[in-house]
Design an enzyme around this catalytic site. Structure first.
Site, PDB file in Angstrom:
ATOM      1  N   ASP A 176       0.987  -1.267  -0.181  1.00 29.41           N
ATOM      2  CA  ASP A 176      -0.099   0.028  -0.133  1.00 29.41           C
ATOM      3  C   ASP A 176       0.907   1.248  -0.054  1.00 29.41           C
ATOM      4  O   ASP A 176       2.128   1.369   0.386  1.00 29.41           O
ATOM      5  CB  ASP A 176      -0.719  -0.007   1.304  1.00 29.41           C
ATOM      6  CG  ASP A 176      -1.607   1.257   1.481  1.00 29.41           C
ATOM      7  OD1 ASP A 176      -2.487   1.474   0.596  1.00 29.41           O
ATOM      8  OD2 ASP A 176      -1.666   1.822   2.394  1.00 29.41           O
ATOM      9  N   LEU A 177       0.402   2.469  -0.280  1.00 30.75           N
ATOM     10  CA  LEU A 177       1.266   3.603  -0.534  1.00 30.75           C
ATOM     11  C   LEU A 177       1.111   4.521   0.912  1.00 30.75           C
ATOM     12  O   LEU A 177       1.941   4.580   1.656  1.00 30.75           O
ATOM     13  CB  LEU A 177       0.919   4.396  -1.649  1.00 30.75           C
ATOM     14  CG  LEU A 177       1.406   3.671  -2.933  1.00 30.75           C
ATOM     15  CD1 LEU A 177       1.262   4.401  -4.158  1.00 30.75           C
ATOM     16  CD2 LEU A 177       2.660   3.217  -2.886  1.00 30.75           C
ATOM     17  N   ASP A 178      -0.040   5.299   0.822  1.00 29.04           N
ATOM     18  CA  ASP A 178      -0.290   6.231   1.926  1.00 29.04           C
ATOM     19  C   ASP A 178      -0.325   5.736   3.287  1.00 29.04           C
ATOM     20  O   ASP A 178      -1.327   4.690   3.437  1.00 29.04           O
ATOM     21  CB  ASP A 178      -1.647   7.060   1.507  1.00 29.04           C
ATOM     22  CG  ASP A 178      -1.447   7.859   0.536  1.00 29.04           C
ATOM     23  OD1 ASP A 178      -0.617   8.793   0.344  1.00 29.04           O
ATOM     24  OD2 ASP A 178      -2.213   7.304  -0.838  1.00 29.04           O
ATOM     25  N   LYS A 187      -8.963  -4.567  -3.052  1.00 25.32           N
ATOM     26  CA  LYS A 187      -7.536  -4.948  -3.495  1.00 25.32           C
ATOM     27  C   LYS A 187      -7.399  -6.274  -3.996  1.00 25.32           C
ATOM     28  O   LYS A 187      -6.637  -6.780  -4.690  1.00 25.32           O
ATOM     29  CB  LYS A 187      -6.697  -4.483  -2.485  1.00 25.32           C
ATOM     30  CG  LYS A 187      -6.594  -2.886  -2.270  1.00 25.32           C
ATOM     31  CD  LYS A 187      -5.450  -2.589  -1.186  1.00 25.32           C
ATOM     32  CE  LYS A 187      -5.337  -1.090  -1.258  1.00 25.32           C
ATOM     33  NZ  LYS A 187      -4.317  -0.649  -0.216  1.00 25.32           N
ATOM     34  N   ASP A 222      -1.940  -0.464   5.839  1.00 20.31           N
ATOM     35  CA  ASP A 222      -2.215   0.183   7.079  1.00 20.31           C
ATOM     36  C   ASP A 222      -3.791   0.719   7.269  1.00 20.31           C
ATOM     37  O   ASP A 222      -4.023   1.221   8.378  1.00 20.31           O
ATOM     38  CB  ASP A 222      -1.548   1.701   7.172  1.00 20.31           C
ATOM     39  CG  ASP A 222      -1.994   2.633   6.124  1.00 20.31           C
ATOM     40  OD1 ASP A 222      -2.349   3.898   6.834  1.00 20.31           O
ATOM     41  OD2 ASP A 222      -2.261   2.295   5.125  1.00 20.31           O
ATOM     42  N   ASN A 252      -9.041  -0.644   3.992  1.00 20.25           N
ATOM     43  CA  ASN A 252      -9.179  -0.913   2.566  1.00 20.25           C
ATOM     44  C   ASN A 252      -8.100  -2.119   2.104  1.00 20.25           C
ATOM     45  O   ASN A 252      -7.962  -2.514   1.213  1.00 20.25           O
ATOM     46  CB  ASN A 252      -9.117   0.033   1.599  1.00 20.25           C
ATOM     47  CG  ASN A 252      -7.761   0.796   1.585  1.00 20.25           C
ATOM     48  OD1 ASN A 252      -7.210   1.006   2.694  1.00 20.25           O
ATOM     49  ND2 ASN A 252      -7.481   1.299   0.398  1.00 20.25           N
TER      50      ASN A 252
END
Length: 278
Positions: free
Chosen positions: A9-11, A204, A227, A230
């Site tokens: 995941d990114l953010d 996802k 985190d 989702n």
């Protein structure tokens, strides 16, 4: 060690609060790629907005974007799978968005369209990355006055996700209840002040299945870092789900491991270094 694939995941996970991955983590991941471990991303962001991260770490596999609605291959610069929101349900969503007057974003296969009451363009530009994790990408990110939503012809676009953002976090549960009245959609809170709306059954894990079916990805040899809420479905779909210590309670509940450090202190680097040493 059977680990062959790592998905980030990114953010709040791979990215620090400054919206970039930390150098120590980047260099470590590049070394893993040289050793044959494949890396890619799974994000609520549009593929357009993932591109900046891909300049730090080149993914070995297509990226899962818009919470699984669009899987995009940067190598060929083409989408390999799209599951858009059905045009039949968009009018009901639009009616709700217009009624509650909250900022919202249409993610499409080509651009992102924002509709907001924030008329100060400078303020909009500054909050795009700080509030919704959006990179400032000229020509692919269109900011409109809220009233322009009435003129937006959604049938001319392939809408993969609608992002609803509120300044009042306490309003999110109320907005979620309104979405419960709309059939054939899925929604999730990827941030405490936002709701992501996708087509029914899209998440996802749905995007992960595209990689499993087409890119020889074995979930039993795959680790996922995340985190937020989702990330739950994709956590449940792989052998090694890892939540960042700064993650939501639901994300951590569905993870097999929790990092010792957060996304601002190389949590991924320290976890992987220890994990791979065992």
């Amino acid at each position: 060690m059977e680990l062959k694939n790592i998905i980030f995941d990114l953010d709040g996970t791979l990215l620090s609060s400054n919206q970039i991955p930390l150098e120590q983590t980047v260099e470590f991941l590049k070394d893993l790629q040289k050793k044959g471990i494949r890396i890619t991303f799974a994000s609520g962001r549009s593929h357009i907005l993932i591109r900046n991260t891909a300049t730090f770490i080149t993914p070995n596999l297509p990226v899962i974007s818009s919470n699984g609605a669009l899987v995009y291959d940067f190598a060929s610069e083409k989408p390999v799978h799209i599951k858009p929101i059905d045009n039949k349900v968009i009018p009901a969503i639009m009616q709700m968005l217009l009624e509650f007057q909250e900022t919202f974003y249409f993610y499409t296969d080509k651009k992102v369209f924002a509709f907001t009451h924030e008329l100060d363009s400078a303020k909009i530009l500054s909050t795009r990355s700080q509030i919704v994790g959006i990179d400032l990408i000229e020509n692919n990110y269109i900011v409109n006055k809220f009233e322009k939503a009435l003129d937006f012809d959604f049938k001319q676009h392939t809408i993969t996700k609608i992002l609803l953002v509120t300044k009042n976090r306490e309003k999110v549960p109320f907005l979620a209840k309104q979405l419960d009245q709309i059939q054939d959609i899925n929604y999730v809170s990827s941030m405490t002040f936002a709701l992501d709306i996708m087509q029914k059954d899209v998440n996802k894990a749905y995007g992960l299945k595209v990689l499993v079916d087409n890119y020889n990805l074995d979930p039993e040899k795959t680790m996922v870092f995340g985190d937020a809420d989702n990330d739950v479905e994709i956590f449940q779909s792989v052998k090694w789900p890892v939540a960042l210590v700064n993650g939501t309670d639901l994300a951590k509940k569905n993870a097999k491991f929790i990092t010792e450090y957060d996304n601002n202190h190389n949590g991924i680097y320290f976890f992987l270094k220890k994990f791979l040493a065992t």
